[in-house]
Scaffold this motif. Structure first.
Motif, short mmCIF file in Angstrom:
data_model
loop_
_atom_site.label_atom_id
_atom_site.label_comp_id
_atom_site.label_asym_id
_atom_site.label_seq_id
_atom_site.Cartn_x
_atom_site.Cartn_y
_atom_site.Cartn_z
N LEU A 1 -9.50 -7.22 8.21
CA LEU A 1 -8.20 -6.59 7.65
C LEU A 1 -8.07 -7.13 6.13
N LYS A 2 -7.45 -6.49 5.29
CA LYS A 2 -7.17 -6.86 3.75
C LYS A 2 -5.70 -7.15 3.82
N SER A 3 -5.21 -8.30 3.20
CA SER A 3 -3.98 -8.73 3.02
C SER A 3 -3.36 -7.95 1.75
N VAL A 4 -2.06 -7.66 1.71
CA VAL A 4 -1.23 -7.34 0.46
C VAL A 4 -1.09 -8.46 -0.44
N PRO B 1 -7.83 -9.70 -3.10
CA PRO B 1 -6.73 -10.16 -2.04
C PRO B 1 -7.16 -11.10 -1.03
N ASP C 1 -5.27 2.04 6.38
CA ASP C 1 -5.73 2.77 5.24
C ASP C 1 -6.88 3.73 5.34
N PRO D 1 0.82 -1.29 -0.10
CA PRO D 1 0.06 -0.06 -0.04
C PRO D 1 0.81 1.26 -0.02
N ARG E 1 -10.99 -1.48 6.40
CA ARG E 1 -10.35 -2.49 6.54
C ARG E 1 -8.79 -1.84 6.33
N ASN E 2 -8.09 -2.13 7.67
CA ASN E 2 -6.83 -1.90 7.29
C ASN E 2 -5.70 -3.04 6.57
N PHE E 3 -4.41 -2.67 6.59
CA PHE E 3 -3.65 -3.50 5.74
C PHE E 3 -3.00 -4.53 6.75
N TYR E 4 -2.83 -5.68 6.02
CA TYR E 4 -2.27 -6.87 6.79
C TYR E 4 -1.18 -7.37 5.92
N ILE E 5 0.19 -7.01 6.49
CA ILE E 5 1.30 -7.15 5.53
C ILE E 5 2.27 -8.39 6.14
#
Length: 620
Positions: free
Chosen positions: A266-269, A255, A98, A11, A103-107
Motif C-alpha cells: 500500500l502507499k500512504s497519503v 510517500p 487506486d 487521493p 498499490r491501494n491507498f492507506y489513509i
C-alpha cells in the motif's frame, strides 16, 4: 520529536466542510451520521474527528466505507476495498482503491488530520517550555512523560465552554464571562492570574489570565500532536500502532510505503515533499532511539522502543533520492506455531516432529532469504523448549521473545553506543556467545549466524549445548557452502553437529499472493571425507501444487531413531514407535488448536501443563 510539516496528499478532492460548525451539537440531525451503520456511529461518538473526515470524503463517488472492528482474512479477496478500521482509541485507517496502480491507498485518520493547529502550537510550546523548566523532577518513563505533558496542557489552555462566546472570554471587563470560566475550570481564578500571559492576537484568543482558548476539537488535536511528536515517533505513530502492518519504508522524497498483512503493498497519503525535512525527520528518529546519525556515520541499524527493527540511510551523498528508512515491525504478541499452521506455513506433523527434536536437544537452523519468516518461526518453536530449561538469547537487534521464566537476553553493543560509556567498548555477538557458554544454559538462541560467531556456535554444539539460530541461505547446499567459507569458516567435519535445517521461503501462489512456507525440513547426517560431500535427508517437503506438506522421511529418520530413541533407551526392535510419538503430538496440537489455545502464551502454558501431567513421556 519536534513537529514537522509533512504533506497529506489525499487521493480525492475533499468536500468543503465548515470546521467552525459544531457537528456534534446534535448528531442525530446530521444527514451523514444518519446514514452510517451502527458500529460507525459508535466510533464517531467517541472520536469526533472521524465524522469530520467522512464529511470531506466524497461519499457520492465512493460510497460509505465499510467499517470493520477487526480485519479477517476474507478481506484479501476484495478488489476495490473501501474499508475503515480502528488502530487504537483515537486513530483509524481508511483503505481506498487506486484504479491506476497495484498499490491501494492507506489513509491514517488522526485527531489532527483536518485541523490546522500550526498557528497555535508555537504559543503552546512556548508556555510548555516555561513549565518544563520549573519541574522539580524529570519524569522517567514514557507513561510519566505523557501524563506530565497532558497535565501541563490543562494549565495553559482551556476548552471553550458550551454557550460561551470567545469574545466575552477575552474581555477583562466581562465579570459574567469570568464567572462562567471560573465555574467551568473549577479553579481559583486569582491563583491562575499569576501565570505568565501570552501576547494576544486575533488568531489566538486568550483568557484574561493568559490561558489559550481552544475548541474541544482543537484541544484534542493539540494534545494528540504534542504526545505524538514530543514523546512518540511523530508521523510514524499511526503506522507503528497498526497491528496489521509488517513493514514501513520511505525511499526518499515521496510517500511512505507499507506492507500490510492482508492488503499487501500500500502507499500512504503521508509523504515528504522536501529533502531537508526528510533529513531532519530521520535525524530526530535516530536521536529518539539514542543512535545519533551524521554525514560521517550515515547508516544506522537499531531497534525502536516497540521492538521494531529500523534501518536509516542519511543524506543525498549515498542515497540520491534523499534520506531513506525501513522499519520491520514486530508483533507485540509473537505468533505461535498454531498461528503459523493456520496460515498454512507448515502443518501439525511438521510441528510435532520439531517439538520432539527441540525437546530432546537437537540443534537447528531456520534458513531462507530475507523476509521469509525465519525469525517468526524460530520464535514460535521456542514454546517447544522444555519449560524448566535455562535459555540464553544472543542478538544484535532484539527480536526474539521467549516464554520461559529462566531467560537471559543478551544484545550486542556497537562501539560507542552504550549509555554513559564514554567512548564505549564494542561487545559483539561473538563475545556474548563465548560468555554464554560459562552460564550453563540448556539452550542458546542466536538471532542470526553471520560471521565468526558461527565457529563459537558450532563449538557450543560440540560440547553438548543445543543451538538454535536463523541463517541466510536458500537451500541446505548453499547453507553448507556459506558455513565452510569466509567469514564463518567452519571445518567440514564440524558441520554435522548441526542436526536440523529448516528452509523457509516467501513463495508466489497461482493467484498472485505471496505466502511464507516451510519448503523443507532436513536432517544433516554426516560428512563423507572420501567424496567431500554431506549426507542429508529431507524429512518433510512442501508440495506447491496442493499447498500441502509431505512426510517423505517417515520411517527413515536418523535423529528420531539413532539419537532420540537411543537417548531414551528404546531397544532397536521398538524404535519405530518413535514415529507414533510424532503422530500423537500432532493430534495434541490439533486438539489444542480446536480448543482455542492458539495464542503464543496460552499455547506455552498448555504445553507446560501437558508435560507436567506426564502426557509427553514417550510411550505414554
Amino acid at each position: 520529536m519536534g513537529s514537522l510539516s509533512v504533506a497529506v496528499n489525499l487521493p480525492f478532492k475533499p468536500e468543503p466542510v465548515d470546521l467552525d460548525v459544531d457537528l456534534y451539537a446534535d448528531l442525530e440531525s446530521d444527514a451523514l451520521f444518519k446514514m452510517l451503520p451502527a458500529n460507525a456511529k459508535e466510533y464517531v461518538q467517541n472520536s469526533p474527528h472521524l465524522l469530520e473526515y467522512l464529511h470531506t470524503f466524497p461519499v457520492n463517488t465512493y460510497g460509505i466505507p465499510l467499517f470493520l472492528s477487526e480485519l479477517k482474512k476474507d478481506v484479501r479477496g476484495m478488489k476495490n476495498p473501501n474499508i475503515i478500521y480502528p488502530v487504537n482509541d483515537t486513530t483509524f485507517v481508511h483503505i481506498l482503491p487506486d484504479p491506476d496502480d497495484v498499490r491501494n491507498f492507506y489513509i491514517p485518520i488522526e485527531p489532527s488530520f483536518l485541523h490546522s493547529v500550526g498557528d497555535l502550537l508555537p504559543a503552546i510550546e512556548s508556555k510548555l517550555i516555561d513549565l518544563i523548566d520549573g519541574l522539580e523532577t524529570d519524569p522517567v518513563t514514557e507513561k510519566e512523560r505523557i501524563e506530565v505533558l497532558k497535565k501541563m496542557l490543562t494549565t495553559i489552555a482551556v476548552i471553550k465552554p458550551p454557550g460561551v462566546d470567545i469574545a466575552s472570554l477575552t474581555r477583562k471587563d466581562s465579570l459574567d464571562a469570568k464567572s462562567k470560566l471560573i465555574t467551568f475550570l473549577n479553579t481559583d481564578f486569582t491563583a491562575q492570574k499569576k501565570m505568565k500571559t501570552v501576547k494576544k492576537s486575533k488568531s489566538i484568543p486568550v483568557t484574561p489570565d493568559g490561558k489559550i482558548i481552544l475548541t474541544k476539537v482543537e484541544y484534542q488535536a493539540i494534545e494528540y500532536l504534542l504526545v505524538r511528536d514530543k514523546i512518540d515517533m511523530g508521523v510514524l505513530k499511526p503506522f507503528l500502532s497498526d497491528p496489521y502492518i509488517e513493514d514501513i519504508s520511505c525511499d526518499g522524497v515521496g510517500p511512505i510505503f507499507i506492507e500490510h498483512k492482508l492488503f499487501k503493498g500500500l502507499k500512504s497519503v503521508i509523504e515528504f515533499k522536501v529533502s531537508s525535512e526528510l533529513d531532519e525527520f530521520v535525524v530526530k528518529v535516530a536521536e529518539r532511539i539514542k543512535r545519533p546519525i551524521t554525514y560521517r556515520s550515515p547508516i544506522v541499524d537499531a531497534t525502536l522502543p516497540d521492538g521494531s527493527r529500523i534501518n536509516i540511510v542519511y543524506g543525498t551523498d549515498i542515497s540520491k533520492h534523499g534520506s531513506n528508512f525501513s522499519i520491520r515491525k514486530v508483533n507485540e504478541v509473537p505468533l505461535s506455531i498454531l498461528n503459523i499452521i493456520e496460515s498454512n506455513g507448515l502443518d501439525y506433523s511438521v510441528a510435532a516432529y520439531l517439538w520432539i527434536c527441540i525437546e530432546y536437544g537437537m540443534s537447528l537452523f531456520v534458513s531462507g532469504e530475507t523476509a521469509s519468516g525465519k525469525t517468526t518461526l524460530l520464535n514460535a518453536i521456542t514454546t517447544f523448549i522444555p519449560p524448566e530449561n535455562k535459555i540464553i538469547t544472543i542478538e544484535d537487534t532484539p527480536e526474539l521473545n521467549v516464554p520461559h521464566r529462566n531467560w537471559i537476553r543478551e544484545v550486542a553493543l556497537a562501539k560507542g553506543k552504550g549509555e554513559g560509556s564514554g567512548s564505549g567498548g564494542e561487545v559483539t555477538m561473538f563475545d556474548l556467545l563465548k560468555a554464554a557458554l560459562r552460564q550453563r544454559p540448556n539452550q542458546i538462541l542466536v538471532g542470526e549466524i553471520r560471521g565468526v560467531e558461527g565457529s563459537v556456535a558450532f563449538g557450543a554444539m560440540q560440547t553438548g549445548h543445543p543451538v538454535m539460530s536463523t541463517f541466510h541461505a536458500a537451500s541446505v547446499e548453499k547453507l553448507i557452502q556459506r558455513l565452510c567459507g569466509d567469514p564463518i569458516n567452519i571445518p567440514k567435519t564440524y558441520v554435522d553437529n548441526l542436526n536440523l535445517v529448516v528452509i523457509q521461503s516467501a513463495v508466489k501462489r497461482p493467484d498472485g499472493s505471496v505466502v511464507r512456507r516451510m519448503i523443507s525440513c532436513n536432517e544433516l547426517v554426516g560428512y563423507n571425507p572420501e567424496t567431500g560431500g554431506f549426507t542429508f535427508v529431507q524429512m518433510f517437503g512442501w508440495e506447491p501444487v496442493t499447498d500441502t506438506f509431505v512426510w517423505s522421511g517417515k520411517g527413515s529418520s536418523f535423529l528420531l531413531e539413532n539419537k532420540i530413541a537411543t537417548m531414551l533407551g528404546i531397544p532397536d526392535n521398538r524404535k519405530a514407535e518413535i514415529y507414533l510419538e510424532v503422530e500423537k503430538r500432532a493430534k495434541i496440537l490439533e486438539r489444542l488448536h480446536k480448543a482455542g489455545y492458539v495464542k503464543f502464551w496460552d499455547l506455552f502454558h498448555m504445553i507446560t501443563k501437558i508435560k507436567k501431567q506426564g502426557l509427553l513421556a514417550i510411550g505414554s
